[in-house]
Design an enzyme around this catalytic site. Structure first.
Site, mmCIF file in Angstrom:
data_model
loop_
_atom_site.group_PDB
_atom_site.id
_atom_site.type_symbol
_atom_site.label_atom_id
_atom_site.label_comp_id
_atom_site.label_asym_id
_atom_site.label_seq_id
_atom_site.Cartn_x
_atom_site.Cartn_y
_atom_site.Cartn_z
ATOM 1 N N GLU A 183 0.853 -1.187 0.000
ATOM 2 C CA GLU A 183 0.000 0.000 0.000
ATOM 3 C C GLU A 183 0.890 1.238 0.000
ATOM 4 O O GLU A 183 1.801 1.357 0.821
ATOM 5 C CB GLU A 183 -0.924 -0.014 1.228
ATOM 6 C CG GLU A 183 -1.857 1.170 1.253
ATOM 7 C CD GLU A 183 -3.176 0.891 1.995
ATOM 8 O OE1 GLU A 183 -3.435 -0.261 2.381
ATOM 9 O OE2 GLU A 183 -3.937 1.862 2.166
ATOM 10 N N GLU A 307 -10.687 4.568 8.870
ATOM 11 C CA GLU A 307 -10.823 4.163 7.467
ATOM 12 C C GLU A 307 -11.323 2.729 7.327
ATOM 13 O O GLU A 307 -10.805 1.946 6.531
ATOM 14 C CB GLU A 307 -9.486 4.338 6.734
ATOM 15 C CG GLU A 307 -9.024 5.786 6.700
ATOM 16 C CD GLU A 307 -7.768 6.029 5.861
ATOM 17 O OE1 GLU A 307 -6.937 5.114 5.756
ATOM 18 O OE2 GLU A 307 -7.635 7.137 5.317
ATOM 19 N N ASP A 381 -2.728 14.406 6.684
ATOM 20 C CA ASP A 381 -2.181 13.158 6.158
ATOM 21 C C ASP A 381 -0.936 13.351 5.296
ATOM 22 O O ASP A 381 -1.051 13.370 4.081
ATOM 23 C CB ASP A 381 -3.271 12.444 5.342
ATOM 24 C CG ASP A 381 -2.947 10.988 5.102
ATOM 25 O OD1 ASP A 381 -1.970 10.506 5.680
ATOM 26 O OD2 ASP A 381 -3.686 10.345 4.332
ATOM 27 N N GLU A 409 3.694 9.083 -0.930
ATOM 28 C CA GLU A 409 2.301 8.979 -1.370
ATOM 29 C C GLU A 409 1.785 10.286 -1.960
ATOM 30 O O GLU A 409 1.099 10.295 -2.973
ATOM 31 C CB GLU A 409 1.424 8.562 -0.173
ATOM 32 C CG GLU A 409 -0.064 8.578 -0.477
ATOM 33 C CD GLU A 409 -0.924 8.149 0.711
ATOM 34 O OE1 GLU A 409 -0.366 7.788 1.770
ATOM 35 O OE2 GLU A 409 -2.158 8.180 0.559
ATOM 36 N N HIS A 537 -3.982 18.434 0.273
ATOM 37 C CA HIS A 537 -4.889 17.360 -0.129
ATOM 38 C C HIS A 537 -5.694 17.663 -1.392
ATOM 39 O O HIS A 537 -6.887 17.386 -1.470
ATOM 40 C CB HIS A 537 -5.847 17.020 1.019
ATOM 41 C CG HIS A 537 -6.085 15.526 1.145
ATOM 42 N ND1 HIS A 537 -6.593 14.773 0.113
ATOM 43 C CD2 HIS A 537 -5.868 14.655 2.158
ATOM 44 C CE1 HIS A 537 -6.687 13.506 0.503
ATOM 45 N NE2 HIS A 537 -6.239 13.403 1.736
ATOM 46 N N TRP A 559 -12.961 13.451 1.921
ATOM 47 C CA TRP A 559 -12.078 12.810 0.944
ATOM 48 C C TRP A 559 -11.907 13.696 -0.293
ATOM 49 O O TRP A 559 -11.082 13.435 -1.158
ATOM 50 C CB TRP A 559 -12.636 11.426 0.545
ATOM 51 C CG TRP A 559 -12.343 10.362 1.555
ATOM 52 C CD1 TRP A 559 -11.464 10.457 2.602
ATOM 53 C CD2 TRP A 559 -12.902 9.048 1.629
ATOM 54 N NE1 TRP A 559 -11.442 9.280 3.318
ATOM 55 C CE2 TRP A 559 -12.313 8.404 2.748
ATOM 56 C CE3 TRP A 559 -13.837 8.340 0.862
ATOM 57 C CZ2 TRP A 559 -12.645 7.084 3.115
ATOM 58 C CZ3 TRP A 559 -14.160 7.038 1.213
ATOM 59 C CH2 TRP A 559 -13.571 6.422 2.343
HETATM 60 O O1 GCW Z 1 -2.819 8.371 3.940
HETATM 61 C C1 GCW Z 1 -3.685 7.362 4.118
HETATM 62 C C2 GCW Z 1 -3.380 6.436 3.005
HETATM 63 C C3 GCW Z 1 -3.840 5.040 3.295
HETATM 64 C C4 GCW Z 1 -3.270 4.628 4.635
HETATM 65 C C5 GCW Z 1 -3.743 5.590 5.709
HETATM 66 C C6 GCW Z 1 -3.157 5.285 7.066
HETATM 67 C C7 GCW Z 1 -2.595 2.450 5.343
HETATM 68 O O2 GCW Z 1 -3.967 6.928 1.828
HETATM 69 O O3 GCW Z 1 -3.404 4.214 2.257
HETATM 70 O O4 GCW Z 1 -3.620 3.308 4.955
HETATM 71 O O5 GCW Z 1 -3.345 6.880 5.380
HETATM 72 O O6 GCW Z 1 -2.166 5.906 7.403
HETATM 73 O O7 GCW Z 1 -3.692 4.459 7.767
#
Ligand code: GCW
Length: 717
Positions: A183, A307, A381, A409, A537, A559
């Site tokens: 992931e 999530e 994030d 990411e 974001h 989102w």
């Molecule tokens: O940033 C988000 C990511 C997910 C990730 C999540 C997390 C593992 O898009 O892919 O999941 O954070 O940190 O739990």
């Protein structure tokens, strides 16, 4: 014919030699070309005396031999006893002679269990160098540090290095799935070949452990936080055990992610309620089973009620109930629970940035001793830039560990050259003011602010089975830099960049200076061409590849990029001030005031905290619209500058890595322009203004950018 064969053989050898360079990371051990330096080393290092015979000590000895042979062309004489002078004496405190021990007495008092001493001493009037620590792992750290001195061509005269890691848990989080997809992984598939384990030990496992040990990383979470309960079944635990056996002599503990619903999924229970006696017992038994196989198992990392992952809230319990139940299960064996604070609920549409604090801060002091709460560096994030997470400093009675994302990411995957230690440093240096001025995030994380005993830094790994491990040769620097900062959160990122460049490429000053500069600049470049002035974001949805500021149709409001930038005719930005969502109030009063006030809010965070008009005047006199457009352009220009510098670096770098970086920079430039054009065309609909002079016009329409789809973008499951 013979000559053809010869050419072929030559090509083969030179190809593999150069491919090996990519693979060898920062442990190139290039031959020391400066003859003055080389002769200094040879004169001061005549013999090696290695004390002890653990596996770890054997690794240390082998490393020294490899290092000397590769860098100096020969290995000093290996001696059983200390004879003559200029010996390198390597061994733990337990194995040192009384004389050396007393010589180093004061130094041993300064170091912790993992700390090391590298010191020039005089024994019976003879000069010697000692590398020591309280145990063999610490000695191994000392050896790698010593080799770094040679790699970076520093002097070995009058050495006096006494260094200890400032955090206990320095750990990689692999988001690796059991099917070997990763992931948010952009460097191929997972290193862990579950199908061939436990019988087949890939050389890569050993090389991985060695690389980590060389930078002081002492833990690894093998599996994704979006967890699969199967990893806890005997079939997989046997494989985990095999990996743990490989990593142990390198000082690396194995941890796993615990899926909260595992008691149901693999234990045949009806519930995973953390207060249910059967569930409690199931985790206890499971932990005992794991520790029977892996006595030094580190513990569990848990993503719960986030999530879609199951958690205690599914049973009307809370994070404390869940974490403490697991903590009890591993406590008898010395294990820890790293409980993540990355939570946000779809039922709270107010402001996602506030949710982790709102949910976790009230639990301060309620977690068991062996629980550490893992907090992402920022409240949303892993964006190119975020203000520090408000939880840091706000839970004095709870150990908090930092979670950085090494994998890119949101920062161009493994295609963009972005030197992340610069970002990490910015966060670590941030002053939370929670216990007065100087209450930096680093002090929260290393435990000195509130005297926490349990401390740690986690990094979401950027490692896969690509030949060069990380996809981009420069992404290796992010793994390296993460390890160095986990060891010492106060290290300057420039020093890290320089160490890395010297160990990875060349010690030539004509190479180091300009290339270091582009590394240091690269973080700001990506902020500029993706999310300048506090935007965040606005990446395209799901895979997060490329711009998608227009996305507004996802089921959960938070989102959608439109939720974050809130561009309209009046302006742009998320109002988190007192008159907005009041997210600022989660910071200490001094910091809250700073962010709340438009005048004092740092411009780099402007649109994170404020919704301002397109005509708002920036500090440099530009309107917001013009300033924004110019920042996007600046980002593109910075990538061009990176290309200029790199093109001049050709003579210092092997052709393979040179060309890789060159091609990647070409893509980075293309994508930087894509970001600039797509975002400016989109925001222009609201601002209704022309681009200022100096900003290049897009050759494509907004419709074109919106039409781009990437169904197989990597890392997205
Ligand atoms: O940033 C988000 C990511 C997910 C990730 C999540 C997390 C593992 O898009 O892919 O999941 O954070 O940190 O739990």
């Amino acid at each position: 014919m013979t000559s053809l064969r010869f050419v072929f053989l030559f090509l083969l050898i030179s190809f593999s030699a150069s491919a090996q360079k990519d693979y060898k990371l920062w442990l190139q051990y290039n031959s020391v070309t400066n003859s003055a330096v080389a002769s200094e080393y040879k004169n001061n290092l005549k013999g090696i005396v290695v004390l002890g015979n653990s596996e770890t000590i054997k690794i240390a000895e082998k490393e020294l031999k490899t290092g000397f042979l590769d860098m100096l062309g020969s290995i000093p004489e290996i001696k059983q006893n200390i004879e003559g002078e200029n010996n390198l004496i390597v061994g733990s405190q337990l194995d040192l002679s009384t004389e050396i021990k007393s010589e180093l007495k004061a130094d041993f008092e300064k170091i912790n269990n993992e700390g090391f001493i590298i010191k020039s001493i005089s024994l019976q009037k003879k000069k010697q160098i000692v590398i020591s620590g309280k145990n063999d792992i610490a000695v191994l750290y000392g050896v790698f540090n010593f080799l770094r001195i040679l790699q970076t061509n520093k002097s070995v005269k009058n050495l006096n290095i006494v260094d200890s890691p400032k955090t206990n848990i320095r750990i990689l989080n692999h988001w690796d799935n059991l099917d070997r997809t990763v992931e948010r992984g952009y460097a191929g598939f997972s290193l862990w070949n579950w199908q061939k384990l436990p019988d087949f030990i890939d050389q890569r496992y050993i090389d991985y452990a060695r690389a980590n040990a060389s930078i002081g990383i002492n833990g690894t979470v093998l599996t994704n936080v979006n967890a699969n309960a199967l990893i806890l079944t005997p079939q997989y635990l046997e494989k985990v055990e095999a990996l743990a056996n490989v990593f142990r002599p390198y000082g690396i503990k194995v941890y796993l992610t615990a899926r909260f619903s595992a008691p149901i999924e693999i234990g045949n229970l009806k519930t995973a309620d953390p207060k249910d006696p059967e569930v409690i017992n199931w985790w206890k038994t499971k932990s005992a089973e794991i520790y029977k196989r892996i006595p030094d198992f580190g513990g569990f990392l848990v993503k719960a009620n986030s999530e879609g992952q199951p958690g205690p809230q599914n049973y009307g319990r809370n994070h404390v109930d869940g974490a403490n139940m697991l903590a009890d299960a591993v406590a008898p064996f010395g294990g820890v629970i790293m409980w993540r604070a990355f939570v946000y609920s779809e039922h709270d549409a107010n402001d996602r940035a506030k949710q982790a604090y709102a949910e976790f801060q009230p639990y301060d002091g309620k977690f068991k001793e062996n629980v550490i709460v893992q907090v992402k560096n920022g409240a949303i994030d892993f964006q190119p830039r975020e203000p520090f997470h408000p939880l840091f400093g706000a839970m004095p009675k709870t150990p908090l560990m930092m979670e950085f994302q090494i994998t890119q990411e949101y920062l161009g995957f493994s295609t963009h050259l972005v030197f992340l230690p610069k970002l990490f440093q910015e966060v670590l240096e941030s002053d939370t003011h929670q216990k007065g001025k100087g209450s930096t995030v680093a002090k929260v994380v290393d435990g000195t602010l509130y005297q926490n005993k349990l401390t740690g830094i986690a990094g979401v790994a950027n490692i896969g089975n690509d030949l060069n491990w990380t996809g981009h040769p420069f992404a290796q620097a992010n793994w390296y830099g993460f390890g160095r900062l986990a060891w010492n959160p106060y290290l300057d990122s420039e020093i890290i960049a320089e160490e890395w460049l010297r160990s990875t490429f060349s010690n030539d000053e004509n190479f180091i200076k300009p290339v270091k500069n582009i590394m240091i600049e690269s973080r700001e470049a990506v902020v500029n061409y993706m999310t300048p002035l506090g935007l965040h974001h606005i990446m395209d949805t799901g895979h997060h590849y490329g711009p998608g500021p227009w996305v507004s149709n996802l089921s959960r409001p938070e989102w959608n990029p439109t939720y974050y930038h809130k561009a309209d005719k009046n302006g742009i930005g998320f109002d988190r001030s007192k008159s907005g969502t009041n997210a600022v109030s989660q910071y200490a009063p001094e910091v809250a005031k700073l962010f709340d006030n438009l005048e004092t809010c740092p411009e780099k965070d402007l649109l994170w905290f404020h919704h301002v008009s397109w005509d708002y005047k920036l500090k440099n006199g530009q309107t917001l619209w013009n300033g924004l457009a110019l920042k996007y352009q600046e980002g593109v220009n910075q990538v061009r500058e990176m290309q200029n510098v790199w093109n001049k670096a050709e003579k210092y770098v092997d052709s393979e890595r040179f060309n890789e970086v060159k091609m990647l920079l070409e893509i980075q430039l293309k994508e930087a322009k894509w970001w600039r054009d797509a975002c400016l065309l989109y925001f222009q609909q609201f601002s209704g203004k022309e681009l200022p002079a100096g900003v290049e016009k897009s050759t494509q329409t907004l419709e074109y950018f919106k039409s781009l789809k990437f169904p197989f973008a990597p890392g997205n499951g």
